[in-house]
Design a protein around this motif. Sequence first.
Motif, mmCIF file in Angstrom:
data_model
loop_
_atom_site.group_PDB
_atom_site.id
_atom_site.type_symbol
_atom_site.label_atom_id
_atom_site.label_comp_id
_atom_site.label_asym_id
_atom_site.label_seq_id
_atom_site.Cartn_x
_atom_site.Cartn_y
_atom_site.Cartn_z
ATOM 1 N N ASP A 213 -14.243 27.776 35.637
ATOM 2 C CA ASP A 213 -15.148 28.914 35.495
ATOM 3 C C ASP A 213 -16.259 28.871 36.533
ATOM 4 N N ARG A 227 -11.978 34.496 31.128
ATOM 5 C CA ARG A 227 -10.926 33.542 30.769
ATOM 6 C C ARG A 227 -10.815 33.434 29.261
ATOM 7 N N PHE A 232 -6.551 33.877 32.625
ATOM 8 C CA PHE A 232 -7.778 34.433 33.181
ATOM 9 C C PHE A 232 -7.465 35.586 34.120
#
Length: 356
Positions: A213, A227, A232
């Motif tokens: 991330d 996500r 994602f």
Amino acid sequence: MQAYLDCRRNKRSSRSALAFELNLERNLMQLHSELVNRTYQPGASICFVVTYPKPREVWAADFRDRIVHHLLYNQIGPRIERSFIADSCACIPGRGTLYAAERLEAKVRSQTQNWSRPAHYLKCDLANFFVSIDKRILAQQLQARIPESEWQALALQILWHDPREHYQLRSSPRLLNRVPQHKRLNSQPAHRGLPIGNLSSQFFANVYLDALDRFIKHRLRAKHYIRYVDDFVLLHESPQQLNAWLVEIEAFLPERLGVRLNPAKTILQPVERGIDFVGQVIKPWHRTTRRRTVDNALRRIASVPSAALRETANSYFGLLTQASHSHTDRLRLAKALLLRGKAVNAGITKTYKGAA
């Protein structure tokens, strides 16, 4: 006690839960004593196979051990989750499938200026995610995030516990053989893989992918990203930019996390074709439930035993109502219930115990 109360939700009728509750106070005090004295050792797990939506192993820890998982999560989970980006979903309070679908829809509207401009999306999925997690990397991440020595030691003990050393198989070998070898925990080396089915594994997975991330948001500077577990989506007006990001993500994942993308599930398309995410399809001006999910619901309603029909139907009604445009699908579900003699309310959102 709070960890026990959290753990017993929807698990109170299991064998291990009933056995633990026979001498509840004594068992809780014994467990507390073992944790304080650091003599606690995890018990046997149960391994079984679920077949929907596809065959996969589930490793369920003993009820006593699940209490410890909840205890650890209650102590360190909320603090660590506050450091996650807002676009990290799944297994976080308030960030379920509805949160993910609505947030992605809002991002699409922002990227396309309310569907008035073209845009593209890149959707990716990690290959064999849970059995590919490198515990050595995850251990370093947990040590960096948990400063308290006692909670750090407990987290590492849960992480490094290998359920394959002591477990009961509750599914037939024939059913177990339906799970591909590369998706089975038993086929992985000792330093790889988390057991699917435990709260600790879900929480650890989010800690593990927080690095992804941050890479996408801070290094790639992707404005629109979200996500849900190992799925994602990134949005951008330029497909060339998305392809460039894909190359960098494919290099980052094996180098930093030891996992790879599933090439068969990597999709790059215009957003107006619809984005299939968390069971919903996001298209211009509306969200609908995935066709396969609706068809499975209709088949299940037609075949489920009468004793479980109301609970099953209301679960599907709840799922369908998450989509912004679900009236037609709920109407099909209601007709299937009427054929089985069940009543449905006027809003087509639930069924009742009595017959129609």
